[in-house]
Scaffold this active site. Sequence first.
Site, PDB file in Angstrom:
ATOM      1  N   GLY A 142       0.536  -1.586   0.013  1.00  0.00           N
ATOM      2  CA  GLY A 142      -0.151   0.202   0.056  1.00  0.00           C
ATOM      3  C   GLY A 142       0.474   0.919   0.017  1.00  0.00           C
ATOM      4  O   GLY A 142       0.307   2.635   0.362  1.00  0.00           O
ATOM      5  N   ASP A 153       7.483  -8.575   5.325  1.00  0.00           N
ATOM      6  CA  ASP A 153       8.033  -8.857   3.913  1.00  0.00           C
ATOM      7  C   ASP A 153       6.926  -9.812   3.553  1.00  0.00           C
ATOM      8  O   ASP A 153       6.829 -11.279   4.507  1.00  0.00           O
ATOM      9  CB  ASP A 153       9.476  -9.564   2.852  1.00  0.00           C
ATOM     10  N   ASN A 179      -2.423  -6.931  -2.925  1.00  0.00           N
ATOM     11  CA  ASN A 179      -1.446  -6.324  -3.925  1.00  0.00           C
ATOM     12  C   ASN A 179      -0.200  -6.039  -4.156  1.00  0.00           C
ATOM     13  O   ASN A 179       0.027  -6.163  -5.168  1.00  0.00           O
ATOM     14  CB  ASN A 179      -2.292  -4.760  -3.614  1.00  0.00           C
ATOM     15  N   TYR A 218       5.813 -14.473 -14.626  1.00  0.00           N
ATOM     16  CA  TYR A 218       4.467 -13.331 -13.549  1.00  0.00           C
ATOM     17  C   TYR A 218       3.707 -13.882 -14.522  1.00  0.00           C
ATOM     18  O   TYR A 218       2.398 -13.078 -12.863  1.00  0.00           O
ATOM     19  CB  TYR A 218       5.007 -11.871 -14.639  1.00  0.00           C
ATOM     20  N   ALA A 242       2.172 -16.181 -16.014  1.00  0.00           N
ATOM     21  CA  ALA A 242       2.382 -17.651 -15.024  1.00  0.00           C
ATOM     22  C   ALA A 242       1.457 -17.610 -13.263  1.00  0.00           C
ATOM     23  O   ALA A 242       0.663 -18.186 -12.762  1.00  0.00           O
ATOM     24  CB  ALA A 242       3.101 -19.028 -14.953  1.00  0.00           C
ATOM     25  N   ALA A 243       2.092 -16.771 -13.020  1.00  0.00           N
ATOM     26  CA  ALA A 243       1.882 -16.444 -11.432  1.00  0.00           C
ATOM     27  C   ALA A 243       0.731 -16.123 -11.290  1.00  0.00           C
ATOM     28  O   ALA A 243      -0.197 -16.221 -10.170  1.00  0.00           O
ATOM     29  CB  ALA A 243       2.852 -15.936 -10.905  1.00  0.00           C
ATOM     30  N   LYS A 244       0.007 -15.309 -12.304  1.00  0.00           N
ATOM     31  CA  LYS A 244      -1.319 -13.991 -11.736  1.00  0.00           C
ATOM     32  C   LYS A 244      -2.410 -15.524 -12.345  1.00  0.00           C
ATOM     33  O   LYS A 244      -3.225 -14.882 -12.523  1.00  0.00           O
ATOM     34  CB  LYS A 244      -0.953 -12.654 -12.872  1.00  0.00           C
ATOM     35  N   ILE A 253      -1.247   0.106 -15.829  1.00  0.00           N
ATOM     36  CA  ILE A 253      -1.591   1.479 -14.908  1.00  0.00           C
ATOM     37  C   ILE A 253      -0.483   2.023 -14.806  1.00  0.00           C
ATOM     38  O   ILE A 253       0.886   1.393 -15.078  1.00  0.00           O
ATOM     39  CB  ILE A 253      -2.001   0.368 -13.863  1.00  0.00           C
TER      40      ILE A 253
HETATM   41  N1  LIG Z   1       1.282  -1.343 -13.052  1.00  0.00           N
HETATM   42  C1  LIG Z   1       0.129  -1.961 -13.741  1.00  0.00           C
HETATM   43  O1  LIG Z   1       0.483  -2.036 -15.213  1.00  0.00           O
HETATM   44  C2  LIG Z   1       0.285  -3.432 -13.114  1.00  0.00           C
HETATM   45  C3  LIG Z   1      -0.770  -4.376 -14.904  1.00  0.00           C
HETATM   46  C4  LIG Z   1      -0.823  -5.560 -14.041  1.00  0.00           C
HETATM   47  C5  LIG Z   1      -1.283  -5.932 -12.563  1.00  0.00           C
HETATM   48  N2  LIG Z   1      -0.291  -4.714 -11.424  1.00  0.00           N
HETATM   49  C6  LIG Z   1      -0.239  -5.574 -10.466  1.00  0.00           C
HETATM   50  O2  LIG Z   1      -0.915  -4.575  -9.770  1.00  0.00           O
HETATM   51  C7  LIG Z   1      -0.070  -5.026  -8.043  1.00  0.00           C
HETATM   52  C8  LIG Z   1       0.484  -3.876  -7.177  1.00  0.00           C
HETATM   53  O3  LIG Z   1       1.650  -3.294  -8.031  1.00  0.00           O
HETATM   54  P1  LIG Z   1       1.850  -1.500  -8.746  1.00  0.00           P
HETATM   55  O4  LIG Z   1       1.761  -1.635 -10.394  1.00  0.00           O
HETATM   56  O5  LIG Z   1       0.751  -0.497  -7.672  1.00  0.00           O
HETATM   57  O6  LIG Z   1       3.685  -1.339  -8.946  1.00  0.00           O
HETATM   58  P2  LIG Z   1       4.076  -1.122  -7.280  1.00  0.00           P
HETATM   59  O7  LIG Z   1       4.185   0.164  -7.334  1.00  0.00           O
HETATM   60  O8  LIG Z   1       5.573  -1.674  -7.944  1.00  0.00           O
HETATM   61  O9  LIG Z   1       3.667  -1.351  -6.505  1.00  0.00           O
HETATM   62  C9  LIG Z   1       4.017  -2.763  -5.199  1.00  0.00           C
HETATM   63  C10 LIG Z   1       4.129  -3.292  -4.320  1.00  0.00           C
HETATM   64  O10 LIG Z   1       4.219  -3.776  -3.420  1.00  0.00           O
HETATM   65  C11 LIG Z   1       5.293  -3.825  -2.635  1.00  0.00           C
HETATM   66  N3  LIG Z   1       5.509  -5.017  -2.266  1.00  0.00           N
HETATM   67  C12 LIG Z   1       6.364  -6.324  -3.260  1.00  0.00           C
HETATM   68  N4  LIG Z   1       6.897  -7.265  -2.736  1.00  0.00           N
HETATM   69  C13 LIG Z   1       5.997  -7.052  -1.216  1.00  0.00           C
HETATM   70  C14 LIG Z   1       6.701  -8.227  -0.598  1.00  0.00           C
HETATM   71  N5  LIG Z   1       6.945  -9.175  -0.857  1.00  0.00           N
HETATM   72  N6  LIG Z   1       6.037  -7.896   0.798  1.00  0.00           N
HETATM   73  C15 LIG Z   1       5.667  -6.439   0.535  1.00  0.00           C
HETATM   74  N7  LIG Z   1       5.180  -5.980   0.013  1.00  0.00           N
HETATM   75  C16 LIG Z   1       5.825  -5.789  -1.330  1.00  0.00           C
HETATM   76  C17 LIG Z   1       6.304  -2.874  -2.876  1.00  0.00           C
HETATM   77  O11 LIG Z   1       6.720  -2.809  -2.165  1.00  0.00           O
HETATM   78  P3  LIG Z   1       8.335  -2.735  -1.144  1.00  0.00           P
HETATM   79  O12 LIG Z   1       9.006  -3.038  -2.040  1.00  0.00           O
HETATM   80  O13 LIG Z   1       8.836  -1.974  -0.027  1.00  0.00           O
HETATM   81  O14 LIG Z   1       7.833  -3.920  -0.579  1.00  0.00           O
HETATM   82  C18 LIG Z   1       4.998  -2.156  -3.523  1.00  0.00           C
HETATM   83  O15 LIG Z   1       4.429  -0.721  -3.099  1.00  0.00           O
HETATM   84  C19 LIG Z   1       1.017  -5.759  -8.586  1.00  0.00           C
HETATM   85  O16 LIG Z   1       0.490  -6.986  -7.633  1.00  0.00           O
HETATM   86  C20 LIG Z   1       0.616  -5.922 -10.172  1.00  0.00           C
HETATM   87  O17 LIG Z   1       1.567  -7.212 -10.113  1.00  0.00           O
HETATM   88  C21 LIG Z   1       0.610  -3.746 -11.950  1.00  0.00           C
END
Ligand SMILES: NC(=O)c1ccc[n+]([C@@H]2O[C@H](COP(=O)([O-])OP(=O)(O)OC[C@H]3O[C@@H](n4cnc5c(N)ncnc54)[C@H](OP(=O)(O)O)[C@@H]3O)[C@@H](O)[C@H]2O)c1
Length: 240
Positions: free
Chosen positions: A10, A56, A79, A144, A146-148, A177
Site C-alpha cells: 500500500g 515481507d 496487492n 509473471y 503464469a503467477a497471476k 497502469i
Molecule cells: N502497473 C501495472 O501496469 C500493473 C498491471 C497489472 C497488474 N499490476 C499489479 O498491481 C499490483 C500493484 O503493483 P503496482 O503497479 O502498483 O506497482 P508497485 O508500485 O511496484 O507496487 C507494488 C507494491 O508491492 C510491494 N511489495 C512487493 N513485494 C512485496 C513483498 N514481498 N512484501 C510486501 N510488499 C511487497 C512493494 O513495496 P516494497 O517494495 O516496499 O515491499 C510495492 O509497494 C501488483 O500485484 C502488480 O503485479 C500492475
Amino acid sequence: MTRTVVVTGGGTGIGQAIAARFAGNGARVIITGRRQSVLEHAAGEITGNVEVARFDATDADAVTAFAAGVGPVDVLVNNAGGNTDFDRTAPNSLGEVADSWRANYESNVITAVLMTTGLLSHMNDGGAVVTIGSIAADKGSGSYGAAKAAIASWNIDLARQLGARSITANVVAPGYIADTEFFRDVLTHEAKDGLASPAMTGRAGAPRDIAEMVEFLASDRARQITAQTIAVNGGEWPTR
Ligand SMILES: NC(=O)c1ccc[n+]([C@@H]2O[C@H](COP(=O)([O-])OP(=O)(O)OC[C@H]3O[C@@H](n4cnc5c(N)ncnc54)[C@H](OP(=O)(O)O)[C@@H]3O)[C@@H](O)[C@H]2O)c1
C-alpha cells in the site's frame, strides 16, 4: 461501524490509491510493504486513518506476527507483487530459470496465500478479500503471467471456502497502469505510449481506476459477486 482494511503493497502505485480510497471513506487502513520510509511517506500523503506495517509478505513468520497483532479485519487487499524479472538479468542456466520462476511465484502467489491464510481467522463475516491479478494472466508474460493466472485459480477455491461466512473473494486484473513503480521507472515516453495504445479508451489506466473497482467489490453493493476475475483494462483484452 469503522471498517479495518489491510492493503499489502500500500505504499506505492495501485496499493496507495486503494488505501486512499478506503481511508477517504472513513475506514481504518493498514498499509504494508518492505520499506518503512516508503510506507511512512504514503501514509503522510493519504488523508484519514492510516497505519503502516513493514514486513515481507513472503515471510511466513512475519505474516504470522502481523496477523497476531492486527485485530479484526473486514477487507484484505492482496496487492503486493510485480514482475520480479525486471530486477534480474536474463537466465543463463536452468538453475537461474528456476530462480526467476520461483521469484515471481513468491512475489505474486505466496504473498497473497500467506496473507489470506494468516488473516482468515481474524476476518469478520461479511467481509471481502480482493487480490490484484493482471492482464498478463491472459496475454502471457512468462513466469509473471503464469503467477497471476495461478492467483485466479486459487481465488475460486478461496471463494468456495469463504462463502458460508459471507466473505467474498475476487481478483481484479488490471491492464497497463501508469504512475506506479511496476516498471521500475525505466520506460521512455514512447514505451509508455506503446503500452497505453491497445486500450480502446485511448489512455493508460490509472491507480484510481483499480481502487474504484476494489472498493466496489468490498462494498455492500457487491455481496453476490464472488469467485470472479474482473478485468479493468480499457478494453485491451475483451472478455465475454
Ligand atoms: N502497473 C501495472 O501496469 C500493473 C498491471 C497489472 C497488474 N499490476 C499489479 O498491481 C499490483 C500493484 O503493483 P503496482 O503497479 O502498483 O506497482 P508497485 O508500485 O511496484 O507496487 C507494488 C507494491 O508491492 C510491494 N511489495 C512487493 N513485494 C512485496 C513483498 N514481498 N512484501 C510486501 N510488499 C511487497 C512493494 O513495496 P516494497 O517494495 O516496499 O515491499 C510495492 O509497494 C501488483 O500485484 C502488480 O503485479 C500492475
